[in-house]
Design a protein around this motif. Structure first.
Motif, PDB file in Angstrom:
ATOM      1  N   ILE B 206     -27.527 168.004  31.252  1.00 22.82           N
ATOM      2  CA  ILE B 206     -28.322 168.310  32.735  1.00 22.82           C
ATOM      3  C   ILE B 206     -27.209 168.239  33.800  1.00 22.82           C
ATOM      4  O   ILE B 206     -27.285 168.897  34.652  1.00 22.82           O
ATOM      5  N   ARG B 209     -25.152 171.185  34.942  1.00 24.35           N
ATOM      6  CA  ARG B 209     -26.025 172.137  35.828  1.00 24.35           C
ATOM      7  C   ARG B 209     -26.325 171.611  37.093  1.00 24.35           C
ATOM      8  O   ARG B 209     -25.923 172.202  38.234  1.00 24.35           O
ATOM      9  N   MET B 210     -26.904 170.324  36.904  1.00 27.78           N
ATOM     10  CA  MET B 210     -27.269 169.814  38.380  1.00 27.78           C
ATOM     11  C   MET B 210     -26.351 169.298  39.062  1.00 27.78           C
ATOM     12  O   MET B 210     -26.433 169.163  40.546  1.00 27.78           O
TER      13      MET B 210
END
Lengths: 188, 213
Positions: B206, B209-210
């Motif tokens: 995560i 990407r985040m």
């Protein structure tokens, strides 16, 4: 300029930039304007010395200024200013170069154009500091793939060695550059 | 200096807004850890009682106390390391990350050692049926909050930062589960630590990407 004078100037810059950023944190636009004016010159010199005269130098400097603006809340005024600044600049310049290289590759693929003459480009890279401390093998691998824009297969053909050896040299060369730059910034 | 650059500088200066907590991550890390502990231990306690006498075993069995102390230290250092990574600084990456990972490794090593030399007499007392799922579920709110806070700073290593936040978020309920569930060394490793550490992998995915800019 003697070493002492140079050190005094270095310290004075450090204190002034830290104080200007502290004022900017308080919302003082004039201090912030002065700080960005001075940093733009320093960033331009930093990029020129480490990465050579790039076609996109102005873009890189402006991207760095934007990054400093967006990340200004992460600067701790109790800490040294230079390590914070140059870490941001190094990461941003590498991002910009990576982005432009992939765009260039797309354009080249579209036009089916071959990369420029590697010999000429390698000659132009002679003065770039990040490449100077590498062994000749590592320098060639980094320069051909990262600056000339060749794939590892193309670089292997050009150097007359196999692709695995190019990949190994490239990996070691990039690792050496990263260590060199981290050390430089740590002691900056 | 080009006119375009001058215009950009003027624009940025006029866009300036005051900054309240410049570069300090200590308070935020403490608050996040506190919330993670409250969420981990509190939710676990609300679902089912802890293993009877588990806290007293800390005083009776030094190896168990050491294991727990290492786990708690690893969690604390991992959390501080994760949020410090969100502040640009020049110290070599290895120097910043290795102490936290070494503590985590020491905690894992103690758990592996317990396979041959259990810290507490093994028993089925306190058995919880879905302990591995509970660990993952209780780690998710802390993971989400941690990543959201990290995003508001300036993480330069998105996947690594996400992994460290995930490891911390997963390690808290894994540690809590060592008090709540039965004590069996193999079970601890496979059903408590492994799910806890897998939250680290989720955090890395995560985070990549985040937290990327």
């Amino acid at each position: 300029m003697s070493d002492t004078e140079r050190y005094d100037r270095f310290e004075a810059d450090e204190r002034r930039w830290s104080a200007l950023m502290a004022s900017a944190h308080g919302g003082d636009q004039t201090s912030y304007h002065t700080l960005l004016d001075e940093l733009a010159v320093v960033i331009e010199r930093y990029i020129r010395v480490r990465f050579g005269t790039l076609d996109t130098l102005e873009d890189c400097v402006q991207e760095c200024l934007l990054t400093i603006h967006k990340a200004r809340h992460t600067y701790d005024t109790a800490r040294q200013f230079r390590p914070w600044l140059f870490t941001l600049v190094r990461h941003r310049v590498i991002d910009v170069l990576r982005q432009q290289r992939s765009e260039l590759r797309l354009e080249q693929a579209d036009e089916e154009a071959a990369p420029g003459d590697p010999d000429a480009i390698l000659h132009q890279l002679d003065g770039i500091r990040v490449l100077q401390n590498l062994s000749p093998d590592h320098r060639e691998a980094v320069a051909l793939t990262k600056y000339v824009g060749m794939t590892t297969a193309e670089a292997a053909t050009w150097l007359g060695i196999n692709e695995t050896a190019v990949k190994a040299r490239l990996r070691r060369g990039l690792l050496a550059i990263r260590k060199q730059m981290e050390t430089e910034e740590y002691w900056a | 200096m080009s006119r375009q650059r001058q215009e950009l500088i003027s624009e940025l200066a006029s866009d300036l807004t005051p900054v309240t907590h410049g570069g300090h991550t200590g308070g935020k890390t403490m608050l996040w850890l506190l919330l993670a502990v409250v969420a981990g231990f509190g939710l676990m306690r609300s679902v089912a009682p802890f293993r009877p006498g588990s806290l007293m075993q800390l005083a009776d069995y030094p190896q168990y106390a050491l294991e727990t102390l290492l786990g708690a230290s690893a969690i604390g250092v991992l959390a501080f390391c994760a949020f410090r990574l969100c502040i640009p600084q020049a110290a070599p990456l290895a120097r910043r990350v290795v102490p936290a990972l070494a503590l985590l490794g020491a905690w894992l090593a103690m758990q592996v050692l317990a396979l041959a030399m259990p810290a507490v007499p093994p028993s089925m007392l306190g058995d919880r049926h879905h302990c591995y799922l509970e660990i993952i579920v209780y780690a998710l709110p802390s993971l989400a909050l941690g990543l959201w806070w990290a995003r508001r700073l300036w993480p330069l290593y998105p996947a690594l930062t996400g992994a460290l936040i995930g490891l911390t978020a997963g390690a808290v309920p894994a540690l809590a589960m060592s008090f709540a569930c039965m004590y069996m060394p193999g079970h601890n490793l496979a059903f408590h630590l492994l799910p806890g550490l897998s939250v680290g992998a989720l955090g890395a995915l995560i985070g990549a990407r985040m937290l990327a800019r």
